[in-house]
Design an enzyme around this catalytic site. Structure first.
Site, PDB file in Angstrom:
ATOM      1  CG  ASP A  46       9.041  61.389 -30.942  1.00  0.00           C
ATOM      2  OD1 ASP A  46       8.120  61.032 -30.106  1.00  0.00           O
ATOM      3  OD2 ASP A  46       8.633  62.077 -31.942  1.00  0.00           O
ATOM      4  CG  HIS A  84       3.263  55.561 -24.663  1.00  0.00           C
ATOM      5  ND1 HIS A  84       2.878  54.728 -25.741  1.00  0.00           N
ATOM      6  CD2 HIS A  84       2.421  55.112 -23.430  1.00  0.00           C
ATOM      7  CE1 HIS A  84       1.706  53.986 -25.376  1.00  0.00           C
ATOM      8  NE2 HIS A  84       1.735  54.008 -23.821  1.00  0.00           N
TER       9      HIS A  84
END
Ligand code: ADQ
Length: 444
Positions: free
Chosen positions: A350, A156
């Site tokens: 991110d 992720h």
């Protein structure tokens, strides 16, 4: 259809399961739909006994299998190696990483213990989908125990360039472990490329692909429409008067660039004083991982920064920054997104950033707000209508804010339409289906 085995570090607790709170839970709900599912992971509890049992529980057609962890193992595996070393490294912040061989041993040992506890629950035709950086070696540990099922892994968070990754002592151990997977997924082409470069260098004959994660935009939009009528949204609106709302929503984490955002906002108030008293910045940041030292010091930095900006710029009837470290319920938050003229999302790195997608989905098509987005979020590669910034430059953030505050309705609509089509094109459902399809189709 094969039974699906989901494995993640944390398995949602019974009270979280009904509402399926966060982004990952929403995305995995899509994966579960239509599959017989067993969800395996840590219970969230630490214990002193050496050999914990697996707890089995059935809820809404899903079997949850959870394992307690011994306190020492948890310290080394979770706090130490996963969050103290891997998280900063994978976000290209080597300087924040703290490595110790005993943490690495605990990390490998917990992955072995997970494999040993999961193995007896497995059937031959299962497909296994492992999630995130806590569990990179789990697939290899299962293979050592003789598991032949197809196993997929999704990361992720980002994966750094090889020069950064190579700072990890014994980093080859994890690269070799990737060799056990049939499908390896990352958020972006860039991240998959970084991992592939490392795998090739380590002689691992596997390749990663990109599977960008998304949200359920229709459901989030509906929640936002309802939430706008909530007492909380009304109170927020009334407290704003004619001022424009700038909204930041994150977990308190140094990857999110929250101090950088504040510096940018302070710069807006200095360089473009016409906005003073006409804007309010609301930052909502519940504390996470409060037991890791880096997070404690970030919290202190934030407290001081907010105090300084408010002290310097506030008027007796206007506070420039409103800062909440308490959690706000998801269905209330959706309404706040819809109220906000600007969504300000400035991570230094991110994997994807689902807040950016949620902000877009929450907007009113007639009068949408603008999104300011860091070029270092995975979402930036999909969001053409966003105002893309480099979060390291406070002046660039200030200029983006100034520009966004000046956009007329037509330009906001045009930008929003482009972003909304992107959000609708890569949903949570599409993400889960394409990953699982590739896993089902992988040669047995
Ligand atoms: P996170 O780092 O947690 O996730 P993000 O994707 O932005 O980051 O958020 C995940 C979910 O948490 C979203 O649904 C969001 O609404 C919720 N959330 C964030 N801040 C919140 C707050 N203050 N209050 C309530 N809810 C909040 C990791 C990676 C990301 C990746 C996701 C999913 O770091 O890059 O997008 O996993 O793969």
């Amino acid at each position: 259809m094969s039974r699906l085995i989901l494995v993640s570090n944390r398995v949602p607790q019974p009270k979280e399961r009904g509402q399926l709170a966060g982004g990952l839970a929403v995305a995995l709900k899509e994966a579960i739909a239509g599959h017989e599912t067993l969800w395996f992971g840590w219970s969230g509890k630490t214990v002193d006994q050496p050999v914990p049992d697996v707890h089995l529980e059935e809820a809404r057609g899903v079997t949850y299998a959870t394992l307690d962890l011994q306190t020492d193992a948890y310290e080394g595996y979770y706090r130490g190696f996963s969050n103290g070393m891997l998280w900063p490294l994978l976000h290209s912040r080597i300087g924040l990483g703290v490595f110790s061989r005993s943490d690495l041993s605990a990390y490998m040992a917990v992955n072995d213990a997970f494999a040993a506890a999961l193995k007896p629950l497995l059937r031959q035709d299962d497909i296994i989908w492992i999630h995130d950086y806590h569990l990179i070696p789990l697939g290899a540990a299962l293979r050592r125990l003789g598991v032949k099922a197809r196993i997929g892994f999704f990361l992720h968070v980002p994966f750094p360039p090889m020069a950064v990754y190579s700072a990890l002592p014994q980093g080859d151990l994890l690269l070799q472990a990737f060799g056990a997977y049939d499908v390896i997924g990352l958020q972006t082409i860039e991240d998959a490329g970084h991992l592939n470069e490392c795998l090739a260098m380590a002689g691992v004959a596997r390749r990663a692909d990109s599977y960008p994660i998304g949200i359920d935009p229709a459901a989030f939009a509906a929640t936002a429409r309802r939430a706008q009528k909530s007492p909380e949204a009304r109170r927020l609106r009334e407290s704003m008067g004619d001022r424009a709302l700038i909204l930041g929503v994150d977990r308190l984490d140094y990857s999110k660039g929250i101090p950088h955002r504040f510096h940018g906002y302070a710069q807006l108030l200095k360089r473009f004083p016409e906005h003073r008293n006409n804007v309010t910045f609301l930052q909502i940041t519940p504390v996470s991982r409060g037991d890791v030292a880096e997070y404690r010091s970030l919290r202190k930095e934030m407290d001081e920064l907010v105090g300084r900006i408010n002290g310097e710029h506030a008027e007796f009837d206007w506070v420039p920054v409103r800062y909440l470290t308490r959690a706000v319920a998801r269905n209330v938050l959706a309404g706040f997104h819809r109220e906000a003229r600007i969504g300000l999302v400035t991570p230094l790195r991110d994997g994807m950033n689902l807040v950016a997608k949620e902000y877009v989905a929450a907007q009113d098509a007639d009068n949408p707000g603008a999104l300011i987005l860091s070029r270092f979020a995975g979402a930036a590669s999909e969001m053409e209508g966003a105002i893309i910034i480099n979060p390291y430059d406070p002046d660039e953030i200030a200029e983006a804010l100034h520009m966004a505050l000046g956009l007329d309705r037509e330009s906001r609509q045009a930008r929003w339409k482009t972003m909304m089509s992107a959000v609708q094109a890569s949903t949570a459902a599409a993400w889960a289906h394409s990953f699982l399809q590739d896993l089902e189709n992988a040669p047995a």
